[in-house]
Design a protein around this motif. Structure first.
Motif, PDB file in Angstrom:
ATOM      1  N   LEU A   1     -25.175   4.144   7.892  1.00  0.00           N
ATOM      2  CA  LEU A   1     -24.765   3.150   6.893  1.00  0.00           C
ATOM      3  C   LEU A   1     -23.717   3.717   5.944  1.00  0.00           C
ATOM      4  N   LEU A   2     -23.838   4.991   5.599  1.00  0.00           N
ATOM      5  CA  LEU A   2     -22.856   5.645   4.742  1.00  0.00           C
ATOM      6  C   LEU A   2     -21.484   5.713   5.427  1.00  0.00           C
ATOM      7  N   ILE A   3     -21.458   6.054   6.701  1.00  0.00           N
ATOM      8  CA  ILE A   3     -20.199   6.117   7.452  1.00  0.00           C
ATOM      9  C   ILE A   3     -19.554   4.734   7.526  1.00  0.00           C
ATOM     10  N   ILE A   4     -20.359   3.718   7.779  1.00  0.00           N
ATOM     11  CA  ILE A   4     -19.829   2.347   7.839  1.00  0.00           C
ATOM     12  C   ILE A   4     -19.248   1.952   6.485  1.00  0.00           C
ATOM     13  N   GLY A   5     -19.932   2.306   5.396  1.00  0.00           N
ATOM     14  CA  GLY A   5     -19.428   2.004   4.058  1.00  0.00           C
ATOM     15  C   GLY A   5     -18.118   2.700   3.753  1.00  0.00           C
ATOM     16  N   VAL A   6     -18.002   3.970   4.131  1.00  0.00           N
ATOM     17  CA  VAL A   6     -16.768   4.722   3.895  1.00  0.00           C
ATOM     18  C   VAL A   6     -15.621   4.134   4.702  1.00  0.00           C
ATOM     19  N   PHE A   7     -15.858   3.794   5.971  1.00  0.00           N
ATOM     20  CA  PHE A   7     -14.814   3.172   6.786  1.00  0.00           C
ATOM     21  C   PHE A   7     -14.361   1.860   6.174  1.00  0.00           C
ATOM     22  N   TYR A   8     -15.287   1.067   5.664  1.00  0.00           N
ATOM     23  CA  TYR A   8     -14.928  -0.211   5.060  1.00  0.00           C
ATOM     24  C   TYR A   8     -14.045   0.005   3.837  1.00  0.00           C
ATOM     25  N   ILE A   9     -14.428   0.939   2.980  1.00  0.00           N
ATOM     26  CA  ILE A   9     -13.682   1.164   1.740  1.00  0.00           C
ATOM     27  C   ILE A   9     -12.321   1.793   2.008  1.00  0.00           C
ATOM     28  N   LEU A  10     -12.243   2.762   2.927  1.00  0.00           N
ATOM     29  CA  LEU A  10     -11.000   3.497   3.134  1.00  0.00           C
ATOM     30  C   LEU A  10     -10.052   2.863   4.144  1.00  0.00           C
ATOM     31  N   LEU A  11     -10.565   2.104   5.104  1.00  0.00           N
ATOM     32  CA  LEU A  11      -9.698   1.569   6.155  1.00  0.00           C
ATOM     33  C   LEU A  11      -9.588   0.051   6.161  1.00  0.00           C
ATOM     34  N   ILE A  12     -10.691  -0.626   6.107  1.00  0.00           N
ATOM     35  CA  ILE A  12     -10.673  -2.071   6.312  1.00  0.00           C
ATOM     36  C   ILE A  12     -10.128  -2.812   5.094  1.00  0.00           C
ATOM     37  N   ARG A  13     -10.598  -2.492   3.886  1.00  0.00           N
ATOM     38  CA  ARG A  13     -10.136  -3.203   2.689  1.00  0.00           C
ATOM     39  C   ARG A  13      -8.641  -3.050   2.431  1.00  0.00           C
ATOM     40  N   PRO A  14      -8.071  -1.824   2.499  1.00  0.00           N
ATOM     41  CA  PRO A  14      -6.621  -1.716   2.284  1.00  0.00           C
ATOM     42  C   PRO A  14      -5.806  -2.477   3.334  1.00  0.00           C
ATOM     43  N   GLN A  15      -6.275  -2.482   4.592  1.00  0.00           N
ATOM     44  CA  GLN A  15      -5.556  -3.214   5.634  1.00  0.00           C
ATOM     45  C   GLN A  15      -5.608  -4.709   5.366  1.00  0.00           C
ATOM     46  N   GLN A  16      -6.738  -5.224   4.926  1.00  0.00           N
ATOM     47  CA  GLN A  16      -6.841  -6.643   4.596  1.00  0.00           C
ATOM     48  C   GLN A  16      -5.924  -7.000   3.433  1.00  0.00           C
ATOM     49  N   LYS A  17      -5.810  -6.109   2.455  1.00  0.00           N
ATOM     50  CA  LYS A  17      -4.940  -6.349   1.311  1.00  0.00           C
ATOM     51  C   LYS A  17      -3.483  -6.405   1.753  1.00  0.00           C
ATOM     52  N   ARG A  18      -3.057  -5.443   2.605  1.00  0.00           N
ATOM     53  CA  ARG A  18      -1.677  -5.453   3.113  1.00  0.00           C
ATOM     54  C   ARG A  18      -1.406  -6.709   3.926  1.00  0.00           C
ATOM     55  N   GLN A  19      -2.371  -7.148   4.723  1.00  0.00           N
ATOM     56  CA  GLN A  19      -2.196  -8.347   5.545  1.00  0.00           C
ATOM     57  C   GLN A  19      -2.039  -9.588   4.661  1.00  0.00           C
ATOM     58  N   ARG A  20      -2.829  -9.690   3.602  1.00  0.00           N
ATOM     59  CA  ARG A  20      -2.698 -10.832   2.681  1.00  0.00           C
ATOM     60  C   ARG A  20      -1.332 -10.836   1.997  1.00  0.00           C
ATOM     61  N   GLU A  21      -0.864  -9.659   1.577  1.00  0.00           N
ATOM     62  CA  GLU A  21       0.451  -9.570   0.936  1.00  0.00           C
ATOM     63  C   GLU A  21       1.559  -9.968   1.905  1.00  0.00           C
ATOM     64  N   LEU A  22       1.460  -9.522   3.171  1.00  0.00           N
ATOM     65  CA  LEU A  22       2.470  -9.878   4.167  1.00  0.00           C
ATOM     66  C   LEU A  22       2.465 -11.377   4.427  1.00  0.00           C
ATOM     67  N   GLN A  23       1.290 -11.987   4.516  1.00  0.00           N
ATOM     68  CA  GLN A  23       1.222 -13.431   4.730  1.00  0.00           C
ATOM     69  C   GLN A  23       1.846 -14.188   3.564  1.00  0.00           C
ATOM     70  N   GLU A  24       1.661 -13.684   2.358  1.00  0.00           N
ATOM     71  CA  GLU A  24       2.270 -14.317   1.189  1.00  0.00           C
ATOM     72  C   GLU A  24       3.792 -14.190   1.232  1.00  0.00           C
ATOM     73  N   ILE A  25       4.286 -13.030   1.619  1.00  0.00           N
ATOM     74  CA  ILE A  25       5.731 -12.811   1.734  1.00  0.00           C
ATOM     75  C   ILE A  25       6.314 -13.728   2.796  1.00  0.00           C
ATOM     76  N   ILE A  26       5.647 -13.841   3.943  1.00  0.00           N
ATOM     77  CA  ILE A  26       6.142 -14.688   5.038  1.00  0.00           C
ATOM     78  C   ILE A  26       6.184 -16.151   4.611  1.00  0.00           C
ATOM     79  N   SER A  27       5.201 -16.591   3.841  1.00  0.00           N
ATOM     80  CA  SER A  27       5.186 -17.993   3.422  1.00  0.00           C
ATOM     81  C   SER A  27       6.308 -18.313   2.433  1.00  0.00           C
ATOM     82  N   GLN A  28       6.845 -17.296   1.757  1.00  0.00           N
ATOM     83  CA  GLN A  28       7.896 -17.510   0.768  1.00  0.00           C
ATOM     84  C   GLN A  28       9.300 -17.238   1.309  1.00  0.00           C
ATOM     85  N   LEU A  29       9.439 -16.896   2.580  1.00  0.00           N
ATOM     86  CA  LEU A  29      10.766 -16.607   3.140  1.00  0.00           C
ATOM     87  C   LEU A  29      11.609 -17.873   3.195  1.00  0.00           C
ATOM     88  N   LYS A  30      12.904 -17.687   3.002  1.00  0.00           N
ATOM     89  CA  LYS A  30      13.843 -18.807   3.031  1.00  0.00           C
ATOM     90  C   LYS A  30      15.117 -18.349   3.733  1.00  0.00           C
TER      91      LYS A  30
END
Length: 100
Positions: free
Chosen positions: A22-51
């Motif tokens: 459970l500790l390993i799963i928690g560390v992977f979530y905090i260090l890998l999954i959350r930052p990737q989700q944040k970058r993906q949300r930012e990219l989707q926002e940038i793509i929606s605003q392209l002109k």
């Protein structure tokens, strides 16, 4: 019920063996999954605003200027006479942002 009894058969032995997993799963979530989700949300926002007129970089490495915006795609000019239609999901970022 039997599984529950097996976990508590040796006291906290079953739960103590489960804690590192459970500790390993928690560390992977905090260090890998959350930052990737944040970058993906930012990219989707940038793509929606392209002109038209924005310079983009595709996932294939093509750099071009958007000429036409559609619902699911963009037309980009990558050279003097070449115009490509790319999917919105193929945009990796804005060219100016890549240099930062």
């Amino acid at each position: 019920m039997t599984t529950f009894l097996i976990l508590f058969q040796g006291g906290l032995g079953g739960l103590a063996q489960l804690a590192p997993v459970l500790l390993i799963i928690g560390v992977f979530y905090i260090l890998l999954i959350r930052p990737q989700q944040k970058r993906q949300r930012e990219l989707q926002e940038i793509i929606s605003q392209l002109k038209a007129g924005d310079r983009v970089v595709t996932t294939g490495g093509i750099i071009g200027t958007i000429t036409t915006v559609r619902d699911t795609s963009f037309f980009i000019r990558s050279a003097d006479k070449s115009i490509l239609e790319i999917a919105r999901s193929a945009v990796a970022g804005i060219e100016g942002e890549e240099k930062k």
